[in-house]
Scaffold this motif. Structure first.
Motif, PDB file in Angstrom:
ATOM      1  N   VAL A  44       0.856  -1.179   0.000  1.00  0.00           N
ATOM      2  CA  VAL A  44       0.000   0.000   0.000  1.00  0.00           C
ATOM      3  C   VAL A  44       0.894   1.232   0.000  1.00  0.00           C
ATOM      4  N   VAL A  45       0.410   2.306  -0.593  1.00  0.00           N
ATOM      5  CA  VAL A  45       1.120   3.589  -0.552  1.00  0.00           C
ATOM      6  C   VAL A  45       0.714   4.264   0.747  1.00  0.00           C
ATOM      7  N   TYR A  46       1.655   4.368   1.690  1.00  0.00           N
ATOM      8  CA  TYR A  46       1.244   4.815   3.026  1.00  0.00           C
ATOM      9  C   TYR A  46       2.447   5.316   3.821  1.00  0.00           C
ATOM     10  N   ILE A  47       2.163   5.788   5.027  1.00  0.00           N
ATOM     11  CA  ILE A  47       3.197   6.219   5.968  1.00  0.00           C
ATOM     12  C   ILE A  47       3.437   5.076   6.937  1.00  0.00           C
ATOM     13  N   ALA A  48       4.630   4.509   6.905  1.00  0.00           N
ATOM     14  CA  ALA A  48       4.915   3.287   7.664  1.00  0.00           C
ATOM     15  C   ALA A  48       4.681   3.460   9.156  1.00  0.00           C
ATOM     16  N   SER A  49       5.121   4.576   9.726  1.00  0.00           N
ATOM     17  CA  SER A  49       4.990   4.780  11.174  1.00  0.00           C
ATOM     18  C   SER A  49       3.535   4.844  11.607  1.00  0.00           C
ATOM     19  N   HIS A  50       2.668   5.399  10.777  1.00  0.00           N
ATOM     20  CA  HIS A  50       1.244   5.468  11.106  1.00  0.00           C
ATOM     21  C   HIS A  50       0.633   4.069  11.151  1.00  0.00           C
ATOM     22  N   ILE A  96      -7.904  -2.004   1.815  1.00  0.00           N
ATOM     23  CA  ILE A  96      -6.999  -2.977   2.419  1.00  0.00           C
ATOM     24  C   ILE A  96      -7.386  -3.046   3.888  1.00  0.00           C
ATOM     25  N   SER A  97      -7.725  -4.238   4.347  1.00  0.00           N
ATOM     26  CA  SER A  97      -8.219  -4.410   5.713  1.00  0.00           C
ATOM     27  C   SER A  97      -7.292  -5.319   6.500  1.00  0.00           C
ATOM     28  N   LEU A 141      -6.327   9.608   6.849  1.00  0.00           N
ATOM     29  CA  LEU A 141      -6.187   9.350   5.416  1.00  0.00           C
ATOM     30  C   LEU A 141      -7.388   8.555   4.872  1.00  0.00           C
ATOM     31  N   ASN A 142      -8.572   8.926   5.383  1.00  0.00           N
ATOM     32  CA  ASN A 142      -9.841   8.420   4.860  1.00  0.00           C
ATOM     33  C   ASN A 142     -10.021   6.912   5.081  1.00  0.00           C
ATOM     34  N   LEU A 171      -7.883   0.674   5.304  1.00  0.00           N
ATOM     35  CA  LEU A 171      -7.052   1.630   4.578  1.00  0.00           C
ATOM     36  C   LEU A 171      -7.571   1.751   3.148  1.00  0.00           C
ATOM     37  N   GLN A 172      -7.332   2.891   2.538  1.00  0.00           N
ATOM     38  CA  GLN A 172      -7.673   3.058   1.130  1.00  0.00           C
ATOM     39  C   GLN A 172      -6.658   2.302   0.276  1.00  0.00           C
ATOM     40  N   ASN A 173      -7.132   1.466  -0.620  1.00  0.00           N
ATOM     41  CA  ASN A 173      -6.245   0.707  -1.497  1.00  0.00           C
ATOM     42  C   ASN A 173      -5.619   1.595  -2.569  1.00  0.00           C
ATOM     43  N   LEU A 174      -6.347   2.628  -3.005  1.00  0.00           N
ATOM     44  CA  LEU A 174      -5.872   3.523  -4.048  1.00  0.00           C
ATOM     45  C   LEU A 174      -5.388   4.824  -3.431  1.00  0.00           C
TER      46      LEU A 174
END
Length: 390
Positions: free
Chosen positions: A227-233, A272-273, A328-329, A348-351
């Motif tokens: 996923v495109v995301y912030i790892a620490s979050h 993504i769950s 992040l929605n 999490l948002q997949n896109l």
């Protein structure tokens, strides 16, 4: 040039009339690819004062009993000081190297200044709790804290991203600022599980197994999900849910057996769950609404001087984790069956284009939420005729 106190108040009031400009993870990626410091400076030195002004204005609507707490006054002063620091940069000013370097140093100072805001604000809330002798507060306090901490997360993301791209903070290989464009979800879950199991073993001398399964919408298993995301979050959220599941499994095992904590990572078209399931006898329905209240915990308050982080007890883990998801929605939801166990799911948002900032707005609607008339009890149940927050 710094404004005087009267001009500063006028400037803060005027700035708070502007709406924050939410951005998406996809935009942060594009921004990281361009690496244009002047562009980043141009956005931040206008956007950050707007977001901070909304926080300061909203602080004024807290109940007097909370505003009078020294730690809350200190937090308010810190944000006014930060607004003043940023007001020094003229929106029509130059974009030369000297100004850009000065802005970076200022952001580093601001980030250090606000490092412990969560803990300082928590001191004020805890002091109010001890003074009132009640486990629950005026609902406006939880409403405020959700908005306040969301704004803090959002401001910290913008500052950290700028400092990673153009400042002294190190950028991880393959990242764009603080964004990982291909974050391996299982790696984060594995790492969070290891940390949570270490704490569980330390506190109880025992720990259930943690079993992880991966599913994709087409039914395939054991494929990597990124996923495109912030790892620490993501780590913060997953760690909190696993920690809670391990504690429940050790303290209240279903039928006396030590069942493993089951984790399912599922990739759908839109979501993504990450589902964390335990067999720790669950939580009564009457208590489930309180699980996302600040300073509510089913564990005793931990010792402050302990060198090992506590497994539970402060009552900030779940509400803050949900804010990270919602920022992040996404979201976090719990379903618990008393006598059996609990399922907690991170969405999490997949896109990445759908993973947009969700930011609070200070306006007439939010002001109304703080008014006493909107917070009184408007349902009546036998044995609960007196408001629980009075």
């Amino acid at each position: 040039m710094r404004p005087n106190a009267r001009c500063l108040t006028t400037l803060l009031d005027r700035t708070s009339l502007y709406r924050p400009s939410p951005i998406t993870v996809a935009q942060l990626i594009e921004f990281g690819k361009k690496r244009n410091e002047s562009l980043s400076y141009g956005f931040l030195h206008q956007e950050l004062p707007i977001r901070i002004s909304h926080m300061v204005k909203e602080l004024h609507f807290l109940p007097e009993s909370l505003l009078e707490q020294p730690s809350v006054k200190h937090v308010k002063d810190m944000y006014i000081k930060t607004f003043e620091d940023l007001a020094e940069f003229d929106p029509g000013g130059t974009y030369d190297e000297q100004n850009l370097s000065k802005f970076k140093r200022r952001l580093e100072e601001i980030k250090r200044r606000h490092q412990t805001v969560v803990e300082i604000m928590a001191e004020g809330i805890l002091a109010l709790k001890n003074e009132s002798g009640s486990d629950r507060f005026d609902p406006s306090i939880n409403y405020f804290l959700d908005r306040f901490y969301t704004s803090r997360i959002a401001i910290r993301v913008l500052i950290s991203n700028h400092l990673v791209l153009f400042g002294t903070e190190e950028e991880c290989p393959g990242h764009y600022g603080i964004i990982d464009p291909s974050l391996d979800v299982q790696d984060i879950v594995d790492d969070a599980a290891s940390s949570a199991k270490y704490l569980c073993n330390h506190h109880y001398g025992d720990c259930p197994d943690v079993k992880i399964n991966i599913f994709k919408q087409d039914g395939s298993k054991d494929d990597e999900i990124s996923v495109v995301y912030i790892a620490s979050h993501l780590h913060h959220m997953v760690f909190e849910l696993i920690k809670n599941a391990l504690r429940a499994s050790v303290e209240n095992p279903f039928t006396g057996e030590k069942h493993p904590v089951q984790i399912c990572i599922v990739q759908g078209k839109k979501d993504i769950s990450i589902k964390v399931s335990d067999r720790g006898r669950g939580i009564p329905m009457s208590e489930q609404d309180q699980l996302f209240d600040y300073h509510y915990s089913t564990a005793p308050e931990p010792e402050k001087d302990s060198r090992i982080p506590p497994l539970a007890g402060f009552g900030y883990g779940l509400p803050l984790s949900r804010l990270y998801a919602r920022y992040l929605n996404g979201n976090i939801r719990l379903v618990s069956v008393e006598g059996y166990g609990t399922d907690a799911v991170i969405y999490l948002q997949n896109l990445s284009e759908n993973a947009s900032e969700v930011l609070p707005l200070f306006n007439k609607t939010s002001q109304a939420k703080y008014q006493i008339g909107t917070m009184v009890q408007d349902w009546n149940v036998a044995g609960k005729s007196r408001p629980i927050w009075s």
